[in-house]
Design an enzyme around this catalytic site. Sequence first.
Site, short mmCIF file in Angstrom:
data_model
loop_
_atom_site.label_atom_id
_atom_site.label_comp_id
_atom_site.label_asym_id
_atom_site.label_seq_id
_atom_site.Cartn_x
_atom_site.Cartn_y
_atom_site.Cartn_z
N GLU A 261 0.40 -0.45 -14.68
CA GLU A 261 0.44 0.21 -13.56
C GLU A 261 1.74 1.05 -13.22
O GLU A 261 2.62 0.38 -13.38
CB GLU A 261 -0.07 -0.47 -12.19
N HIS A 284 -5.20 0.22 -7.30
CA HIS A 284 -4.67 -1.20 -6.80
C HIS A 284 -4.56 -1.04 -5.39
O HIS A 284 -3.81 -1.61 -4.44
CB HIS A 284 -3.40 -1.48 -7.46
#
Length: 401
Positions: A261, A284
């Site tokens: 990420e 997220h």
Amino acid sequence: MGPVRALLLETLHPKATDILTAAGIAVDNRDGALDEDELIAALDGVQLLGIRSKTQVSERVIEAAKDLIAIGTFSIGTNQIDLAAAAKRGVAVFNAPFSNTRSVVEMAVSEMISLTRRLPEHNRQMHAGVWSKSATGAHEIRSRTLGIVGYGNIGSQLSVIAEALGMNVIFFDAAEKLALGNATKMPTLESLLAEADIVTLHVDGRAGNQGFFGREQFSAMKRGALFLNLSRGFILDIEALKSGLESGHIGGAAIDVFPVEPKVKGDAFTSPLQDMPNVILTPHIGGSTEEAQRDIGIFVATRLRDYVFSGSTSLSVNLPNLSLDLLQGAHRIAFLHTNIPGVLAAVNRAFAEHEVNIEAQLLATRGELGYVVTDVSAGLADEALTALSTMPATVRLRVLS
């Protein structure tokens, strides 16, 4: 006790800063995560570290951060921290196991409904100027079977809400868990996958869950079933999911967590699942509501503050859990040590030999560690502290008041 400094990363809620500064702690707030070398440099002279999920606190970081006494992860997961290394150095770690549960559950429910009603596809078509009103492939979630993999705080609360919406709930967990409502525990993961119309993952971030869900598991799912992952990115084989979606075996997916990420808001993001019409991708944000972030900020910052000033390790994930009310006018000594026989007797003998009177005392143990908090009357002798700090079993000694 000298001035206490805290480093808070990844844009934590202002409530965390408010709580720490109100206690006299100097706070350095920074956006985004830091890499290992940057973090080591930033922790020089810092006692408290606050992070979310992107900052990796390795053994090297912990060994280099000589002043660090506690880490707060303002999230549920702690897999980004080397907990064993932290415990070995006497660094307490706190997380927020409950504060964002509702936010994740509500997002899971919204995604189940969106995918079942084919809202991502209709939304994409409408933005492209295509009017395609049709009931084909759209369903209610009522009477459909939800398979929850991982029946912890999030999975169990999702179970209750899904049942209230009229769903049939089945779940699988490696640990023994009490079924809530009319939920049914399945004997194996495979038996759950064979029955569920929707499969949602809510497993923890332990290393053993790496690659937990892949081609074999997707093949075992019902044809056309939906899939959600709001737990950990590294547990999922993204390419296997893409193959299942392209073949039509998987009817749709919602993914909130990814193997890799971006560290900072605005950084580029790429995924094999981009541009697939029946996939919801989110950055997220399962626990990222204002309510959840406020509650997490309050909860974790309070744990850090209390550890600094009272030695409370209540709800620490890596140290023995202990909390003792402060006595007015007493000195408090927090003594973390190797859990071997005779340490408590040696501690009290050191106090007695130097004529230090014990007012209150509490001991807790956890695995290889023991933790003794002792309140003593005025007149604490330096020699007593020297005796404690030089004991072979000593991990960390702190005088709190």
